[in-house]
Design a protein around this motif. Sequence first.
Motif, PDB file in Angstrom:
ATOM      1  N   GLY A 188       0.789  -0.499  -0.152  1.00  0.00           N
ATOM      2  CA  GLY A 188       0.086  -0.191  -0.388  1.00  0.00           C
ATOM      3  C   GLY A 188       0.463   1.348  -0.157  1.00  0.00           C
TER       4      GLY A 188
ATOM      5  N   ILE B 138      -0.682   7.288   3.230  1.00  0.00           N
ATOM      6  CA  ILE B 138       0.698   8.191   3.471  1.00  0.00           C
ATOM      7  C   ILE B 138       1.466   7.171   4.442  1.00  0.00           C
ATOM      8  N   ALA B 139       0.916   6.009   4.993  1.00  0.00           N
ATOM      9  CA  ALA B 139       1.123   5.099   5.954  1.00  0.00           C
ATOM     10  C   ALA B 139       1.584   3.721   5.545  1.00  0.00           C
TER      11      ALA B 139
ATOM     12  N   GLU C 262       1.422  -1.403  -4.275  1.00  0.00           N
ATOM     13  CA  GLU C 262       0.539  -0.384  -4.934  1.00  0.00           C
ATOM     14  C   GLU C 262      -0.398  -1.092  -5.668  1.00  0.00           C
ATOM     15  N   THR C 263      -1.084  -1.634  -5.412  1.00  0.00           N
ATOM     16  CA  THR C 263      -2.464  -1.674  -6.792  1.00  0.00           C
ATOM     17  C   THR C 263      -3.806  -0.389  -7.120  1.00  0.00           C
TER      18      THR C 263
ATOM     19  N   GLN D 213      -6.559   6.133  -0.310  1.00  0.00           N
ATOM     20  CA  GLN D 213      -7.761   7.627  -0.298  1.00  0.00           C
ATOM     21  C   GLN D 213      -7.736   9.106   0.104  1.00  0.00           C
TER      22      GLN D 213
ATOM     23  N   ASN E 212      -6.506  19.468   8.881  1.00  0.00           N
ATOM     24  CA  ASN E 212      -6.029  18.866   9.946  1.00  0.00           C
ATOM     25  C   ASN E 212      -4.222  18.482  10.045  1.00  0.00           C
TER      26      ASN E 212
ATOM     27  N   VAL F 184      -1.056  -6.734  -4.612  1.00  0.00           N
ATOM     28  CA  VAL F 184      -0.438  -8.034  -4.023  1.00  0.00           C
ATOM     29  C   VAL F 184      -2.156  -9.241  -3.569  1.00  0.00           C
TER      30      VAL F 184
ATOM     31  N   GLY G 235      -4.983  -0.025   4.790  1.00  0.00           N
ATOM     32  CA  GLY G 235      -5.685   1.329   4.563  1.00  0.00           C
ATOM     33  C   GLY G 235      -7.554   1.096   4.517  1.00  0.00           C
TER      34      GLY G 235
ATOM     35  N   GLY H  67      -1.711   2.037  10.139  1.00  0.00           N
ATOM     36  CA  GLY H  67      -2.739   2.879   8.996  1.00  0.00           C
ATOM     37  C   GLY H  67      -4.401   2.435   9.564  1.00  0.00           C
ATOM     38  N   ASP H  68      -4.852   2.920   8.524  1.00  0.00           N
ATOM     39  CA  ASP H  68      -6.345   2.868   8.633  1.00  0.00           C
ATOM     40  C   ASP H  68      -6.972   1.324   9.023  1.00  0.00           C
TER      41      ASP H  68
ATOM     42  N   GLN I   1      -6.639   8.916  11.131  1.00  0.00           N
ATOM     43  CA  GLN I   1      -6.594  10.332  10.247  1.00  0.00           C
ATOM     44  C   GLN I   1      -5.201  10.338   9.362  1.00  0.00           C
ATOM     45  N   LEU I   2      -4.941  11.439   8.470  1.00  0.00           N
ATOM     46  CA  LEU I   2      -3.589  11.202   8.101  1.00  0.00           C
ATOM     47  C   LEU I   2      -2.650  10.866   9.518  1.00  0.00           C
TER      48      LEU I   2
HETATM   49  C1  LIG Z   1     -12.616  11.484   1.605  1.00  0.00           C
HETATM   50  C2  LIG Z   1     -12.234  11.448   2.622  1.00  0.00           C
HETATM   51  C3  LIG Z   1     -11.800  13.211   3.520  1.00  0.00           C
HETATM   52  C4  LIG Z   1     -10.554  12.434   4.638  1.00  0.00           C
HETATM   53  N1  LIG Z   1     -10.788  13.728   4.997  1.00  0.00           N
HETATM   54  C5  LIG Z   1      -9.342  14.154   6.196  1.00  0.00           C
HETATM   55  C6  LIG Z   1      -8.807  15.132   6.550  1.00  0.00           C
HETATM   56  O1  LIG Z   1      -9.398  16.299   5.984  1.00  0.00           O
HETATM   57  N2  LIG Z   1      -8.148  14.756   7.473  1.00  0.00           N
HETATM   58  C7  LIG Z   1      -7.185  13.249   7.559  1.00  0.00           C
HETATM   59  O2  LIG Z   1      -6.508  13.573   8.467  1.00  0.00           O
HETATM   60  N3  LIG Z   1      -8.279  12.630   7.820  1.00  0.00           N
HETATM   61  C8  LIG Z   1      -9.230  12.051   6.247  1.00  0.00           C
HETATM   62  N4  LIG Z   1      -9.309  11.517   5.530  1.00  0.00           N
HETATM   63  C9  LIG Z   1      -8.818  10.323   6.297  1.00  0.00           C
HETATM   64  C10 LIG Z   1      -7.140   9.810   5.193  1.00  0.00           C
HETATM   65  O3  LIG Z   1      -7.979   9.829   4.477  1.00  0.00           O
HETATM   66  C11 LIG Z   1      -7.004   8.102   6.113  1.00  0.00           C
HETATM   67  O4  LIG Z   1      -7.166   8.508   7.432  1.00  0.00           O
HETATM   68  C12 LIG Z   1      -5.597   8.107   5.494  1.00  0.00           C
HETATM   69  O5  LIG Z   1      -5.428   8.139   3.990  1.00  0.00           O
HETATM   70  C13 LIG Z   1      -5.486   6.568   5.575  1.00  0.00           C
HETATM   71  O6  LIG Z   1      -3.721   6.022   4.938  1.00  0.00           O
HETATM   72  P1  LIG Z   1      -3.767   4.600   5.203  1.00  0.00           P
HETATM   73  O7  LIG Z   1      -1.919   5.126   4.031  1.00  0.00           O
HETATM   74  O8  LIG Z   1      -3.638   3.565   5.992  1.00  0.00           O
HETATM   75  O9  LIG Z   1      -4.896   4.533   3.489  1.00  0.00           O
HETATM   76  P2  LIG Z   1      -5.166   4.585   2.063  1.00  0.00           P
HETATM   77  O10 LIG Z   1      -5.178   5.885   1.963  1.00  0.00           O
HETATM   78  O11 LIG Z   1      -6.413   3.721   2.366  1.00  0.00           O
HETATM   79  O12 LIG Z   1      -4.212   3.773   1.546  1.00  0.00           O
HETATM   80  C14 LIG Z   1      -3.590   2.455   1.671  1.00  0.00           C
HETATM   81  C15 LIG Z   1      -3.090   1.944  -0.062  1.00  0.00           C
HETATM   82  O13 LIG Z   1      -3.042   0.378   0.034  1.00  0.00           O
HETATM   83  C16 LIG Z   1      -3.424   0.090  -1.348  1.00  0.00           C
HETATM   84  N5  LIG Z   1      -3.692  -1.033  -1.571  1.00  0.00           N
HETATM   85  C17 LIG Z   1      -5.172  -2.031  -1.018  1.00  0.00           C
HETATM   86  N6  LIG Z   1      -4.756  -2.852  -1.217  1.00  0.00           N
HETATM   87  C18 LIG Z   1      -4.084  -3.769  -1.835  1.00  0.00           C
HETATM   88  C19 LIG Z   1      -3.777  -4.963  -2.095  1.00  0.00           C
HETATM   89  N7  LIG Z   1      -3.431  -5.991  -1.796  1.00  0.00           N
HETATM   90  N8  LIG Z   1      -2.078  -4.202  -2.916  1.00  0.00           N
HETATM   91  C20 LIG Z   1      -1.011  -3.145  -3.164  1.00  0.00           C
HETATM   92  N9  LIG Z   1      -2.107  -2.244  -2.563  1.00  0.00           N
HETATM   93  C21 LIG Z   1      -3.244  -2.183  -1.638  1.00  0.00           C
HETATM   94  C22 LIG Z   1      -4.865   1.280  -2.025  1.00  0.00           C
HETATM   95  O14 LIG Z   1      -5.063   1.097  -3.432  1.00  0.00           O
HETATM   96  C23 LIG Z   1      -4.464   2.459  -0.862  1.00  0.00           C
HETATM   97  O15 LIG Z   1      -3.435   2.916  -1.912  1.00  0.00           O
HETATM   98  C24 LIG Z   1     -10.847  11.702   4.889  1.00  0.00           C
HETATM   99  C25 LIG Z   1     -10.224  10.408   4.233  1.00  0.00           C
HETATM  100  C26 LIG Z   1     -11.891  10.591   2.385  1.00  0.00           C
HETATM  101  C27 LIG Z   1     -12.168   9.307   1.923  1.00  0.00           C
END
Ligand SMILES: Cc1cc2nc3c(=O)[nH]c(=O)nc-3n(C[C@H](O)[C@H](O)[C@H](O)COP(=O)(O)OP(=O)(O)OC[C@H]3O[C@@H](n4cnc5c(N)ncnc54)[C@H](O)[C@@H]3O)c2cc1C
Length: 259
Positions: free
Chosen positions: A9, A12-13, A32-33, A39, A48, A80, A114, A230-231, A239-240
């Motif tokens: 993935g 941001i995480a 990354e898929t 998201q 924030n 993956v 995520g 992450g999420d 959150q981010l």
């Molecule tokens: C509309 C919206 C607005 C938001 N606004 C805010 C805000 O203002 N402030 C804030 O702090 N947070 C906000 N958030 C929440 C924030 O976006 C998330 O908490 C944060 O992006 C989580 O990051 P992550 O890296 O854990 O996961 P993600 O951002 O979900 O990234 C996960 C990645 O893994 C990839 N992936 C998934 N499965 C596979 C696989 N099998 N193989 C390879 N890759 C894979 C996905 O394609 C994705 O790119 C918002 C969310 C949304 C939907």
Amino acid sequence: MDYDVIIIGAGIAGLTAAIYTSRAGKNALVLETSAIGGQIVNALRVENWPGDNGISGADLMNKIYHHANEFDVKIKYEEVISVDKIDDENGTRRFVVRTEECEYSCGAIIIATGAEPRRLSTKQVKDAGDRPISYCATCDGVLYKGKPVVVVGSGNTAKHEIEYLKDIASRVYHIHHDDPIPKEAVAVFAAIGRVPATERFVDLVELDEKGYIVANEDCVTSCPGVFVAGDCRTKIVRQLVTAAADGAVAANAVVEYLN
Ligand SMILES: Cc1cc2nc3c(=O)[nH]c(=O)nc-3n(C[C@H](O)[C@H](O)[C@H](O)COP(=O)(O)OP(=O)(O)OC[C@H]3O[C@@H](n4cnc5c(N)ncnc54)[C@H](O)[C@@H]3O)c2cc1C
């Protein structure tokens, strides 16, 4: 191909974990898929993220991507499909990560997949009939310029979708999950929450009843050598900043584990 750590993935995480592991001298690969950024890339304003009030999600993730590039982080666009652990007779553990295109081997894994949009109920899909269902107003809203659309959902994401669509569509109907879909709408925008993208890992690590990978602030999972950030992990605030923090914590845990 062999790596010290594979990070699944590039949200941001995952990108934060990649920066930390690469700076620690580990040979890291990010898989990354879909697209870099995860998201948040469709959010128009992030209010924030400390130090950059009002930045768009896309600009923020672009900056982080360029930051990761400075440390020569390797990223491949592959989904993956499975991760298997292999323990040899000396007790050394390796992981085999499979994608459609390739097979990789590594000493540790960080799952940072995520969350993805929750799908509409079968009843609502049936109700929608031939009308298109979208899970992203920023991506698809422009296709319905001057036409009536409906947003399904009641949380923050639904509010964000309505706000975005009101300047594009002729009318935005708003209904709750499982309400009947109005006949007048030509497209359906679903915003009924998100679910963790963890179905590939059910046989590898412990998940909770909602599908989140069980781990606390140390980002350690039930499987030694597999960490989560992450999420997609069990936590209270998704959150981010908390996802980025997890990326750093998981990366440090990986470095300690490998050393
Ligand atoms: C509309 C919206 C607005 C938001 N606004 C805010 C805000 O203002 N402030 C804030 O702090 N947070 C906000 N958030 C929440 C924030 O976006 C998330 O908490 C944060 O992006 C989580 O990051 P992550 O890296 O854990 O996961 P993600 O951002 O979900 O990234 C996960 C990645 O893994 C990839 N992936 C998934 N499965 C596979 C696989 N099998 N193989 C390879 N890759 C894979 C996905 O394609 C994705 O790119 C918002 C969310 C949304 C939907």
